[in-house]
Design a protein around this motif. Structure first.
Motif, PDB file in Angstrom:
ATOM      1  N   LEU A 186       0.524  -1.078   0.398  1.00  0.00           N
ATOM      2  CA  LEU A 186       0.031   0.394   0.096  1.00  0.00           C
ATOM      3  C   LEU A 186       0.738   1.334   0.056  1.00  0.00           C
ATOM      4  O   LEU A 186       2.204   1.615   1.039  1.00  0.00           O
ATOM      5  N   LYS A 187       0.642   2.301  -0.989  1.00  0.00           N
ATOM      6  CA  LYS A 187       1.276   3.303  -0.873  1.00  0.00           C
ATOM      7  C   LYS A 187       0.587   4.530   0.335  1.00  0.00           C
ATOM      8  O   LYS A 187       2.303   4.974   0.914  1.00  0.00           O
ATOM      9  N   GLU A 188      -0.165   4.223   0.705  1.00  0.00           N
ATOM     10  CA  GLU A 188      -0.231   4.962   2.032  1.00  0.00           C
ATOM     11  C   GLU A 188      -1.722   3.681   2.919  1.00  0.00           C
ATOM     12  O   GLU A 188      -1.442   2.938   2.677  1.00  0.00           O
ATOM     13  N   PRO A 189      -1.043   4.126   4.062  1.00  0.00           N
ATOM     14  CA  PRO A 189      -1.472   2.752   5.087  1.00  0.00           C
ATOM     15  C   PRO A 189      -3.821   2.933   5.427  1.00  0.00           C
ATOM     16  O   PRO A 189      -3.953   3.765   4.840  1.00  0.00           O
ATOM     17  N   LEU A 190      -4.198   1.894   5.523  1.00  0.00           N
ATOM     18  CA  LEU A 190      -5.501   2.037   5.657  1.00  0.00           C
ATOM     19  C   LEU A 190      -5.986   2.869   6.982  1.00  0.00           C
ATOM     20  O   LEU A 190      -5.265   3.033   7.677  1.00  0.00           O
ATOM     21  N   ARG A 191      -6.920   3.609   6.717  1.00  0.00           N
ATOM     22  CA  ARG A 191      -7.592   4.549   8.308  1.00  0.00           C
ATOM     23  C   ARG A 191      -8.761   4.326   7.957  1.00  0.00           C
ATOM     24  O   ARG A 191      -9.254   3.859   6.608  1.00  0.00           O
ATOM     25  N   VAL A 192      -9.675   4.489   9.207  1.00  0.00           N
ATOM     26  CA  VAL A 192     -10.759   3.874   8.885  1.00  0.00           C
ATOM     27  C   VAL A 192     -11.516   5.961   9.736  1.00  0.00           C
ATOM     28  O   VAL A 192     -10.576   6.390  10.168  1.00  0.00           O
ATOM     29  N   ALA A 193     -12.680   6.183   9.436  1.00  0.00           N
ATOM     30  CA  ALA A 193     -13.725   7.158  10.218  1.00  0.00           C
ATOM     31  C   ALA A 193     -14.424   5.832  11.176  1.00  0.00           C
ATOM     32  O   ALA A 193     -15.195   5.729  10.281  1.00  0.00           O
ATOM     33  N   MET A 194     -14.305   6.619  12.139  1.00  0.00           N
ATOM     34  CA  MET A 194     -16.111   5.684  12.766  1.00  0.00           C
ATOM     35  C   MET A 194     -16.614   6.821  14.027  1.00  0.00           C
ATOM     36  O   MET A 194     -16.227   8.047  14.330  1.00  0.00           O
ATOM     37  N   GLY A 195     -18.186   6.995  13.620  1.00  0.00           N
ATOM     38  CA  GLY A 195     -18.856   7.450  14.437  1.00  0.00           C
ATOM     39  C   GLY A 195     -19.578   6.888  15.228  1.00  0.00           C
ATOM     40  O   GLY A 195     -20.460   5.963  14.733  1.00  0.00           O
ATOM     41  N   LEU A 201     -22.261  11.762  12.809  1.00  0.00           N
ATOM     42  CA  LEU A 201     -21.360  11.125  13.350  1.00  0.00           C
ATOM     43  C   LEU A 201     -19.210  10.662  12.254  1.00  0.00           C
ATOM     44  O   LEU A 201     -18.049  11.087  13.025  1.00  0.00           O
ATOM     45  N   GLU A 202     -19.393  10.066  11.788  1.00  0.00           N
ATOM     46  CA  GLU A 202     -18.270   9.574  11.263  1.00  0.00           C
ATOM     47  C   GLU A 202     -17.845  10.022   9.913  1.00  0.00           C
ATOM     48  O   GLU A 202     -16.741  10.500   9.857  1.00  0.00           O
ATOM     49  N   GLY A 203     -19.169  10.623   9.830  1.00  0.00           N
ATOM     50  CA  GLY A 203     -18.583  12.746   8.789  1.00  0.00           C
ATOM     51  C   GLY A 203     -17.883  13.230   9.622  1.00  0.00           C
ATOM     52  O   GLY A 203     -16.927  13.678   8.618  1.00  0.00           O
ATOM     53  N   VAL A 204     -18.199  13.404  10.401  1.00  0.00           N
ATOM     54  CA  VAL A 204     -17.349  14.703  11.605  1.00  0.00           C
ATOM     55  C   VAL A 204     -16.194  14.168  11.945  1.00  0.00           C
ATOM     56  O   VAL A 204     -14.711  14.378  11.944  1.00  0.00           O
ATOM     57  N   ASP A 243      -9.933  14.855  10.332  1.00  0.00           N
ATOM     58  CA  ASP A 243      -8.886  13.575  10.140  1.00  0.00           C
ATOM     59  C   ASP A 243      -8.824  13.036  11.336  1.00  0.00           C
ATOM     60  O   ASP A 243      -7.863  12.429  11.865  1.00  0.00           O
ATOM     61  N   ALA A 244      -9.782  12.901  11.823  1.00  0.00           N
ATOM     62  CA  ALA A 244      -9.512  12.117  13.132  1.00  0.00           C
ATOM     63  C   ALA A 244      -9.937  10.285  13.232  1.00  0.00           C
ATOM     64  O   ALA A 244     -11.379  10.087  11.349  1.00  0.00           O
ATOM     65  N   GLU A 245      -9.931   9.302  14.200  1.00  0.00           N
ATOM     66  CA  GLU A 245     -10.325   8.125  13.682  1.00  0.00           C
ATOM     67  C   GLU A 245     -11.645   7.608  14.499  1.00  0.00           C
ATOM     68  O   GLU A 245     -12.506   7.098  13.841  1.00  0.00           O
ATOM     69  N   LEU A 246     -12.418   8.583  15.271  1.00  0.00           N
ATOM     70  CA  LEU A 246     -13.374   8.126  15.904  1.00  0.00           C
ATOM     71  C   LEU A 246     -14.083  10.274  16.749  1.00  0.00           C
ATOM     72  O   LEU A 246     -13.693  10.453  17.095  1.00  0.00           O
ATOM     73  N   ALA A 247     -15.088   9.676  17.044  1.00  0.00           N
ATOM     74  CA  ALA A 247     -16.349  10.902  16.942  1.00  0.00           C
ATOM     75  C   ALA A 247     -17.861  10.125  17.525  1.00  0.00           C
ATOM     76  O   ALA A 247     -18.298   9.464  17.028  1.00  0.00           O
ATOM     77  N   GLU A 259     -19.243  20.849  20.338  1.00  0.00           N
ATOM     78  CA  GLU A 259     -20.619  21.032  20.660  1.00  0.00           C
ATOM     79  C   GLU A 259     -21.323  20.589  18.878  1.00  0.00           C
ATOM     80  O   GLU A 259     -20.971  22.078  17.798  1.00  0.00           O
ATOM     81  N   ILE A 260     -21.473  19.916  18.213  1.00  0.00           N
ATOM     82  CA  ILE A 260     -22.129  19.931  16.895  1.00  0.00           C
ATOM     83  C   ILE A 260     -23.229  19.990  16.142  1.00  0.00           C
ATOM     84  O   ILE A 260     -24.438  18.717  16.900  1.00  0.00           O
ATOM     85  N   ALA A 261     -23.438  21.353  15.200  1.00  0.00           N
ATOM     86  CA  ALA A 261     -24.825  20.901  15.283  1.00  0.00           C
ATOM     87  C   ALA A 261     -24.984  20.266  14.250  1.00  0.00           C
ATOM     88  O   ALA A 261     -24.334  20.833  12.858  1.00  0.00           O
ATOM     89  N   LEU A 262     -25.978  19.165  13.913  1.00  0.00           N
ATOM     90  CA  LEU A 262     -26.294  18.255  12.907  1.00  0.00           C
ATOM     91  C   LEU A 262     -27.407  18.504  12.336  1.00  0.00           C
ATOM     92  O   LEU A 262     -28.396  18.897  12.458  1.00  0.00           O
ATOM     93  N   ARG A 263     -27.712  18.757  10.710  1.00  0.00           N
ATOM     94  CA  ARG A 263     -29.167  19.023   9.913  1.00  0.00           C
ATOM     95  C   ARG A 263     -29.817  17.948  10.360  1.00  0.00           C
ATOM     96  O   ARG A 263     -29.685  16.387  10.484  1.00  0.00           O
TER      97      ARG A 263
END
Length: 549
Positions: free
Chosen positions: A447-456, A488-491, A496-500, A520-524
């Motif tokens: 892999l050119k770049e390591p795998l990364r996950v985003a979790m909400g 929150l996964e989109g957040v 650029d984080a792994e978990l919200a 404090e996140i305002a979600l649509r």
């Protein structure tokens, strides 16, 4: 202070049912001791009599029976149509038939004791019943009907509780075994007696037995008369008529006080109502297009349901809204034909609410990654990733709802309490983070770049039910909790984080977490913002896990 009648009816119905249930459980347990000995039956009967034959016990038990019957009468009267689902009809029918079935038994035992002081024990009672097969059959049917009615009521009451899945199998076992053991003990006890009432016994008590027979006839007349009066009262036109119109041009004119749901049934219009029209869900809700002015205000029960789903002011529950003036409504949820077919009547088809912890996991930059690799290599990599997700979730005690592209929807809490669900969800996120690190070491150089996950991750009420068409349907979770976890996964990606992870999860797990970044996140689509802790590395949470266990 204004009395909330729907809530009062609900509480009285539940309280009276629990009192009668306690009596039935004691009665069945007493019968079941016939498998031990007649003496054991007598000893428990004497103990139970101290409770139910005392002044408070008498008032509580027979007041509950009368209250339950009157509530069934009231429910029958308040209905403006007898068109209803089979389950609703069965509930009302059982409530009305129960007093008829138990009247003879009550009069032959409790009333006899109160008026004459005669306390016939099991020996005498079983001996008398042995001479009357019809009485045996009637009492057995009465007990089974009462038990079925009680079990149905308990199921409706607890089926959506967090702890229901944990106690479901033991309760089912008791529900089946207790009446079986009671009937077996009753039969064995009857065979073990060597006493038979003599003709002289009947002559000595002839006047008392005749009095009890007259009381029985009077009770039957009262019960029949009460139901008859209600049926007659239903046939008398009530004050005022209102017109309920629908967007397709259809309309129905009904008596004032008829609910919108009842009006739809009168007009044979499909109208969803998963809970049976008792205000326990919002599937029957309608948008009031015209005529909302002057209509009754929502009751406490309706208001609580509407507030829970964040409904706007022109949305009402069709089962609770009883128009007093002409009105135009549009059902929010359409009763599609496939939802009315038989498979939609199964337990999970309509949906059940549970307190869940929901985790969304997505592989970042997978589109770019797949463009750089051969299709078979991409498939191998993706399956390795899914295998890691599956093992992490399985070891943590969660359920993979579905894989969506390179993402996964995971939930926890189907068989656990909410706190345990939150802890398991956090544990899974930590394991997924570690699993991604292990995969990167395995694929190092490829892999050119390591795998990364985003979790909400978010927790709260969600509906689990069957979604789809015909045979192409699956069990899934839906609701605001699921939507918030997805956002929150989109957040997490935005930062650029792994978990919200929302504060609902951390508070639910009993964890005091000091996150480097808390927002404090305002979600649509949500009126209230979500407090989320954001972690560059989800494994940071592992040091807080042990303190919460």
């Amino acid at each position: 202070m204004q009395i909330d009648l729907p809530q009062l009816r609900k509480h009285l119905h539940l309280a009276s049912g629990l009192v009668m249930g306690a009596f039935i459980i004691g009665h069945f347990s007493n019968h079941a001791l016939g498998l031990v000995s007649l003496g054991a039956m007598e000893r428990l009967r004497e103990t139970l009599s101290l409770v139910w034959r005392s002044a408070p016990g008498t008032v509580l038990l027979y007041g509950s029976i009368l209250t339950h019957f009157l509530l069934a009468i009231d429910s029958l009267y308040r209905r403006h149509t007898l068109k209803m689902p089979f389950r609703e009809g069965l509930r009302i029918a059982l409530g009305l038939s129960l007093p008829f079935l138990i009247a003879v038994h009550v009069i032959a035992t409790r009333v006899d004791y109160s008026l004459t002081g005669h306390a016939g024990g099991y020996t005498e009672t079983l001996a008398r019943m042995a001479q009357s097969p019809g009485t045996i059959a009637r009492q057995s049917i009465a007990l089974l009907v009462a038990w079925t009615h009680f079990c149905l009521g308990i199921w409706f009451w607890i089926r959506n509780r967090d702890w229901y899945q944990r106690v479901k199998m033991p309760l089912y076992t008791v529900a089946i075994l207790l009446p079986v053991l009671a009937l077996l003990g009753f039969s064995l006890g009857m065979r073990s007696i060597d006493y038979q009432p003599t003709p002289m016994w009947f002559r000595d008590r002839s006047s008392e037995l005749a009095m009890l027979a007259r009381i029985t006839d009077g009770v039957y007349a009262f019960l029949t008369g009460a139901i008859g009066c209600v049926l007659v009262a239903r046939a008398i036109p009530r004050s005022g008529r209102v017109r309920i119109s629908y967007p397709d041009g259809g309309a129905v004119t009904v008596e004032a006080g008829t609910s919108v749901l009842e009006a739809s049934r009168l007009a044979s219009r499909p109208h969803l109502s998963v809970c049976g029209g008792r205000g326990r869900c919002s599937t029957c809700r309608v948008k009031v297009l015209a005529g909302i002015e002057g209509q009754p205000e929502p009751s406490g029960l309706e208001r609580a349901t509407l507030e829970r789903i964040g409904a706007p002011g022109n949305v009402r529950l069709a089962c609770q809204l009883r128009p007093e003036a002409d009105i135009t409504v549009s059902p929010v949820l359409k009763a599609a034909p496939h939802l009315r077919r038989a498979h939609a009547l199964r337990e999970n088809a309509g949906g059940r609410e549970r307190q869940l912890a929901v985790l969304f996991c997505d592989l970042r930059d997978f589109t770019r990654l797949s463009e750089e690799k051969l299709p078979f290599d991409t498939m191998f990599l993706l399956n390795s990733y899914f295998e890691m997700i599956g093992e992490a979730v399985e070891q943590s005690g969660g359920v993979i709802d579905k894989f969506i592209g390179d993402g996964a929807l995971i939930h926890f809490g189907l068989s656990d309490g909410y706190r345990t669900a939150c802890i398991k969800a956090i544990t899974a996120a930590v394991r997924i983070s570690q699993g991604i690190d292990d995969l990167n070491r395995s694929f190092k150089g490829e892999l050119k770049e390591p795998l990364r996950v985003a979790m909400g991750m978010h927790g709260g009420p969600a509906i689990i039910g069957r979604v789809g068409y015909g045979e192409i349907s699956e069990l899934t979770v839906v609701g605001d909790t699921v939507n918030t976890a997805s956002r929150l996964e989109g957040v997490a990606k935005e930062y650029d984080a792994e978990l919200a992870v929302s504060s609902d999860i951390l508070d639910g797990a009993g964890m005091r977490v000091e996150a480097a970044l808390k927002q404090e996140i305002a979600l649509r689509g949500r009126a209230q913002p979500v407090i989320a802790s954001i972690f560059t590395d989800a494994r940071e949470l592992s040091r807080f896990l042990y303190s919460s266990l």
